[in-house]
Design a protein around this motif. Structure first.
Motif, PDB file in Angstrom:
ATOM      1  N   CYS A 102      35.506  36.653  27.865  1.00 33.67           N
ATOM      2  CA  CYS A 102      34.325  36.372  28.680  1.00 33.67           C
ATOM      3  C   CYS A 102      34.643  36.663  30.144  1.00 33.67           C
ATOM      4  CB  CYS A 102      33.908  34.912  28.528  1.00 33.67           C
ATOM      5  SG  CYS A 102      33.441  34.442  26.849  1.00 33.67           S
ATOM      6  N   TYR A 103      33.668  37.184  30.862  1.00 32.52           N
ATOM      7  CA  TYR A 103      33.716  37.413  32.319  1.00 32.52           C
ATOM      8  C   TYR A 103      34.609  38.589  32.749  1.00 32.52           C
ATOM      9  CZ  TYR A 103      33.213  32.364  31.428  1.00 32.52           C
ATOM     10  OH  TYR A 103      32.907  31.150  30.889  1.00 32.52           O
ATOM     11  N   GLY A 104      35.190  39.348  31.820  1.00 29.42           N
ATOM     12  CA  GLY A 104      36.146  40.386  32.191  1.00 29.42           C
ATOM     13  C   GLY A 104      35.580  41.479  33.084  1.00 29.42           C
ATOM     14  N   GLY A 105      34.266  41.643  33.072  1.00 29.21           N
ATOM     15  CA  GLY A 105      33.639  42.668  33.911  1.00 29.21           C
ATOM     16  C   GLY A 105      32.940  42.109  35.128  1.00 29.21           C
ATOM     17  N   LEU A 106      33.161  40.811  35.400  1.00 31.65           N
ATOM     18  CA  LEU A 106      32.478  40.146  36.510  1.00 31.65           C
ATOM     19  C   LEU A 106      33.461  39.732  37.594  1.00 31.65           C
ATOM     20  CD1 LEU A 106      30.127  37.744  34.513  1.00 31.65           C
ATOM     21  CD2 LEU A 106      29.418  39.767  35.792  1.00 31.65           C
ATOM     22  N   GLN A 107      33.029  39.807  38.837  1.00 28.65           N
ATOM     23  CA  GLN A 107      33.806  39.248  39.934  1.00 28.65           C
ATOM     24  C   GLN A 107      33.564  37.746  39.935  1.00 28.65           C
ATOM     25  OE1 GLN A 107      32.766  37.754  43.086  1.00 28.65           O
ATOM     26  NE2 GLN A 107      34.916  37.515  43.641  1.00 28.65           N
ATOM     27  N   ARG A 108      34.647  36.963  39.869  1.00 28.99           N
ATOM     28  CA  ARG A 108      34.528  35.510  39.785  1.00 28.99           C
ATOM     29  C   ARG A 108      35.403  34.866  40.851  1.00 28.99           C
ATOM     30  NH1 ARG A 108      30.506  33.751  36.587  1.00 28.99           N
ATOM     31  NH2 ARG A 108      31.661  31.940  35.843  1.00 28.99           N
ATOM     32  N   GLY A 109      34.861  33.917  41.558  1.00 29.35           N
ATOM     33  CA  GLY A 109      35.642  33.158  42.526  1.00 29.35           C
ATOM     34  C   GLY A 109      35.910  33.944  43.803  1.00 29.35           C
ATOM     35  N   GLN A 110      36.642  33.324  44.720  1.00 29.53           N
ATOM     36  CA  GLN A 110      36.874  33.890  46.043  1.00 29.53           C
ATOM     37  C   GLN A 110      38.204  34.637  46.156  1.00 29.53           C
ATOM     38  OE1 GLN A 110      34.448  33.723  48.391  1.00 29.53           O
ATOM     39  NE2 GLN A 110      33.276  32.770  46.734  1.00 29.53           N
ATOM     40  N   ARG A 111      39.123  34.396  45.230  1.00 23.97           N
ATOM     41  CA  ARG A 111      40.460  34.966  45.384  1.00 23.97           C
ATOM     42  C   ARG A 111      40.464  36.483  45.215  1.00 23.97           C
ATOM     43  NH1 ARG A 111      45.838  33.573  41.719  1.00 23.97           N
ATOM     44  NH2 ARG A 111      47.244  35.041  42.766  1.00 23.97           N
ATOM     45  N   TYR A 112      39.649  36.976  44.264  1.00 25.00           N
ATOM     46  CA  TYR A 112      39.667  38.406  43.966  1.00 25.00           C
ATOM     47  C   TYR A 112      38.333  39.052  44.330  1.00 25.00           C
ATOM     48  CZ  TYR A 112      43.770  37.155  41.186  1.00 25.00           C
ATOM     49  OH  TYR A 112      44.983  36.681  40.773  1.00 25.00           O
ATOM     50  N   PRO A 113      38.365  40.197  44.991  1.00 28.35           N
ATOM     51  CA  PRO A 113      37.111  40.878  45.361  1.00 28.35           C
ATOM     52  C   PRO A 113      36.544  41.718  44.228  1.00 28.35           C
ATOM     53  CG  PRO A 113      38.978  42.090  46.229  1.00 28.35           C
ATOM     54  CD  PRO A 113      39.544  40.858  45.561  1.00 28.35           C
ATOM     55  N   ALA A 114      37.275  41.839  43.120  1.00 24.09           N
ATOM     56  CA  ALA A 114      36.835  42.706  42.028  1.00 24.09           C
ATOM     57  C   ALA A 114      37.033  42.001  40.692  1.00 24.09           C
ATOM     58  CB  ALA A 114      37.622  44.021  42.055  1.00 24.09           C
ATOM     59  N   SER A 115      36.457  42.571  39.647  1.00 23.78           N
ATOM     60  CA  SER A 115      36.596  42.005  38.309  1.00 23.78           C
ATOM     61  C   SER A 115      37.971  42.315  37.730  1.00 23.78           C
ATOM     62  CB  SER A 115      35.522  42.595  37.390  1.00 23.78           C
ATOM     63  OG  SER A 115      35.782  43.980  37.166  1.00 23.78           O
ATOM     64  N   LEU A 116      38.297  41.628  36.640  1.00 27.19           N
ATOM     65  CA  LEU A 116      39.556  41.889  35.946  1.00 27.19           C
ATOM     66  C   LEU A 116      39.609  43.335  35.470  1.00 27.19           C
ATOM     67  CD1 LEU A 116      42.210  41.038  34.574  1.00 27.19           C
ATOM     68  CD2 LEU A 116      40.832  40.221  32.633  1.00 27.19           C
ATOM     69  N   ALA A 117      38.527  43.828  34.882  1.00 24.25           N
ATOM     70  CA  ALA A 117      38.522  45.203  34.375  1.00 24.25           C
ATOM     71  C   ALA A 117      38.735  46.211  35.495  1.00 24.25           C
ATOM     72  CB  ALA A 117      37.206  45.487  33.650  1.00 24.25           C
ATOM     73  N   SER A 118      38.104  45.974  36.648  1.00 24.55           N
ATOM     74  CA  SER A 118      38.274  46.872  37.789  1.00 24.55           C
ATOM     75  C   SER A 118      39.718  46.857  38.277  1.00 24.55           C
ATOM     76  CB  SER A 118      37.328  46.464  38.917  1.00 24.55           C
ATOM     77  OG  SER A 118      37.546  47.238  40.077  1.00 24.55           O
ATOM     78  N   TYR A 119      40.308  45.673  38.346  1.00 25.83           N
ATOM     79  CA  TYR A 119      41.690  45.541  38.802  1.00 25.83           C
ATOM     80  C   TYR A 119      42.641  46.290  37.872  1.00 25.83           C
ATOM     81  CZ  TYR A 119      46.129  43.316  40.039  1.00 25.83           C
ATOM     82  OH  TYR A 119      47.440  43.096  40.411  1.00 25.83           O
ATOM     83  N   ILE A 120      42.450  46.145  36.563  1.00 26.68           N
ATOM     84  CA  ILE A 120      43.319  46.819  35.605  1.00 26.68           C
ATOM     85  C   ILE A 120      43.156  48.331  35.702  1.00 26.68           C
ATOM     86  CG2 ILE A 120      43.793  47.157  33.146  1.00 26.68           C
ATOM     87  CD1 ILE A 120      44.809  44.488  34.335  1.00 26.68           C
ATOM     88  N   ALA A 121      41.924  48.805  35.856  1.00 24.15           N
ATOM     89  CA  ALA A 121      41.698  50.249  35.989  1.00 24.15           C
ATOM     90  C   ALA A 121      42.418  50.796  37.219  1.00 24.15           C
ATOM     91  CB  ALA A 121      40.205  50.540  36.069  1.00 24.15           C
ATOM     92  N   ASP A 122      42.320  50.089  38.332  1.00 23.17           N
ATOM     93  CA  ASP A 122      43.009  50.538  39.549  1.00 23.17           C
ATOM     94  C   ASP A 122      44.525  50.531  39.357  1.00 23.17           C
ATOM     95  OD1 ASP A 122      40.602  50.872  40.833  1.00 23.17           O
ATOM     96  OD2 ASP A 122      40.690  48.969  41.919  1.00 23.17           O
ATOM     97  N   GLY A 123      45.038  49.493  38.708  1.00 29.82           N
ATOM     98  CA  GLY A 123      46.481  49.342  38.564  1.00 29.82           C
ATOM     99  C   GLY A 123      47.118  50.300  37.586  1.00 29.82           C
ATOM    100  N   LEU A 124      46.319  50.863  36.679  1.00 31.38           N
ATOM    101  CA  LEU A 124      46.873  51.782  35.682  1.00 31.38           C
ATOM    102  C   LEU A 124      46.946  53.224  36.175  1.00 31.38           C
ATOM    103  CD1 LEU A 124      45.314  50.482  32.338  1.00 31.38           C
ATOM    104  CD2 LEU A 124      47.689  50.316  33.084  1.00 31.38           C
ATOM    105  N   ALA A 125      46.512  53.480  37.392  1.00 30.83           N
ATOM    106  CA  ALA A 125      46.601  54.838  37.939  1.00 30.83           C
ATOM    107  C   ALA A 125      48.055  55.308  37.904  1.00 30.83           C
ATOM    108  CB  ALA A 125      46.074  54.864  39.368  1.00 30.83           C
ATOM    109  N   GLY A 126      48.271  56.468  37.315  1.00 31.09           N
ATOM    110  CA  GLY A 126      49.621  57.005  37.199  1.00 31.09           C
ATOM    111  C   GLY A 126      50.336  56.581  35.937  1.00 31.09           C
ATOM    112  N   HIS A 127      49.797  55.581  35.236  1.00 23.05           N
ATOM    113  CA  HIS A 127      50.423  55.103  33.998  1.00 23.05           C
ATOM    114  C   HIS A 127      49.749  55.671  32.758  1.00 23.05           C
ATOM    115  CE1 HIS A 127      53.075  52.128  35.922  1.00 23.05           C
ATOM    116  NE2 HIS A 127      52.070  51.910  36.755  1.00 23.05           N
ATOM    117  N   VAL A 128      48.455  55.983  32.863  1.00 16.28           N
ATOM    118  CA  VAL A 128      47.709  56.591  31.765  1.00 16.28           C
ATOM    119  C   VAL A 128      46.897  57.752  32.340  1.00 16.28           C
ATOM    120  CG1 VAL A 128      47.558  54.433  30.452  1.00 16.28           C
ATOM    121  CG2 VAL A 128      45.731  55.030  32.051  1.00 16.28           C
ATOM    122  N   ALA A 129      46.183  58.459  31.488  1.00 18.28           N
ATOM    123  CA  ALA A 129      45.426  59.622  31.934  1.00 18.28           C
ATOM    124  C   ALA A 129      44.315  59.216  32.904  1.00 18.28           C
ATOM    125  CB  ALA A 129      44.826  60.346  30.735  1.00 18.28           C
ATOM    126  N   ALA A 130      44.080  60.038  33.896  1.00 18.80           N
ATOM    127  CA  ALA A 130      42.961  59.816  34.808  1.00 18.80           C
ATOM    128  C   ALA A 130      41.658  59.829  34.013  1.00 18.80           C
ATOM    129  CB  ALA A 130      42.939  60.891  35.884  1.00 18.80           C
TER     130      ALA A 130
END
Length: 301
Positions: A102-130
């Protein structure tokens, strides 16, 4: 491949894993651990991550004690990203990652400016195919037969969050449902309206029949109370079945394998029937978000 976190009596996680296995019977299943090796995943195979979501920040919730369904703690997005990058995902992997909490595609709370899915996509750059897609739910996820149709789970949108819990304030349930727009032209309102429109709210359509705002609210209240009673009964049935009747094995994988191999078992039949009934009930009340609105999708750079 399906990777999950869940205790053996966790009916919600078990539903996801079982329904995924029904849709994709040849897909490998593993529990989140340091032993998982993703090196053999097919380059075009989707990776499904199944766990509970933290409503405060959208991160995953995992079990500190697998035998205690109440003993949940955060698996932070930083920890999840580190886990993914150390699991030997092929550099050319492009099958996509579906975060089914639940909530994996939503921005929640004040600590993070982006959703979990967005964060993972950004962090996987260079680790998997563009352009590999990372998908996160924009609401509450349910393991249903929808996996067989779209490859994704059903999602109750966050705008209808009061309908997620049978114990939510009834007035809030009615208000949210009246403000909701039907997602198809059949369903529960077919007995009340000549035609169910998908471009007007339920409140607007009820008032167009000549009902006052108070009368519309009364009609909606009866329907929502009926829904709440039936939905709660289905949920309790699923909890009781996985706790007291479908008890073969000590893990989610054991339980799911038993269900898949013993479909005529009375308890398994009751489990499957309850899942179908839940799927149909929520559909009849227009609660499943259309796929385009159910998920946020982010591409790896």
């Amino acid at each position: 491949m399906i990777v999950f976190y869940g205790a053996k009596d966790d009916y919600a996680v078990t539903k996801h894993v079982q329904q995924l296995q029904v849709a994709f019977p040849d897909m490998r299943v593993a529990e989140f651990s340091e032993m998982v090796d993703l090196s053999e995943i097919a380059l075009n195979e989707r990776l499904y991550l199944v766990a509970h979501g933290n409503p405060r920040n959208g991160d995953l919730l995992v079990y500190q004690d697998p035998n205690n369904p109440q003993d949940l703690r955060d698996m932070t997005r930083e920890q999840l990203l580190e886990w993914l990058t150390r699991r030997n995902l092929p550099k050319k992997f492009a099958g996509g990652i579906a975060i089914l909490s639940c909530y994996g595609g939503l921005q929640r709370g004040q600590r993070y400016p982006a959703s979990l899915a967005s964060y993972i996509a950004d962090g996987l750059a260079g680790h998997v195919a563009a352009d590999t897609l990372v998908t996160g739910a924009k609401g509450y996820t349910y393991g249903t037969p929808e996996y067989q149709l779209s490859g994704f789970c059903s999602v109750l949108p966050i705008s209808l969050d009061s309908l997620y819990s049978p114990h939510s304030d009834p007035d809030t349930k009615v208000r949210q449902w009246l403000s909701h727009t039907p997602t198809h032209k059949n369903g529960i309102l077919s007995d009340v309206l000549d035609t169910v429109a998908t471009n007007k709210t339920i409140s607007q359509q009820l008032q167009e029949t000549g009902k006052t705002e108070e009368e519309s609210s009364g009609t909606a209240r009866k329907l929502v109370l009926d829904f709440t009673f039936e939905a709660q009964g289905i949920e309790e049935k699923l909890k009781d079945l996985i706790k007291d009747e479908i008890t073969e094995g000590n893990t989610v994988i054991d339980r799911v394998n038993y269900m898949l191999n013993n479909r005529k078992d009375k308890s398994v039949t009751a489990w499957n029937r309850a899942i179908v009934n839940q799927y149909i009930l929520y559909h009849n009340y227009y609660l499943w978000a259309p796929e385009v609105a159910a998920f946020a999708v982010f591409a790896v750079k």
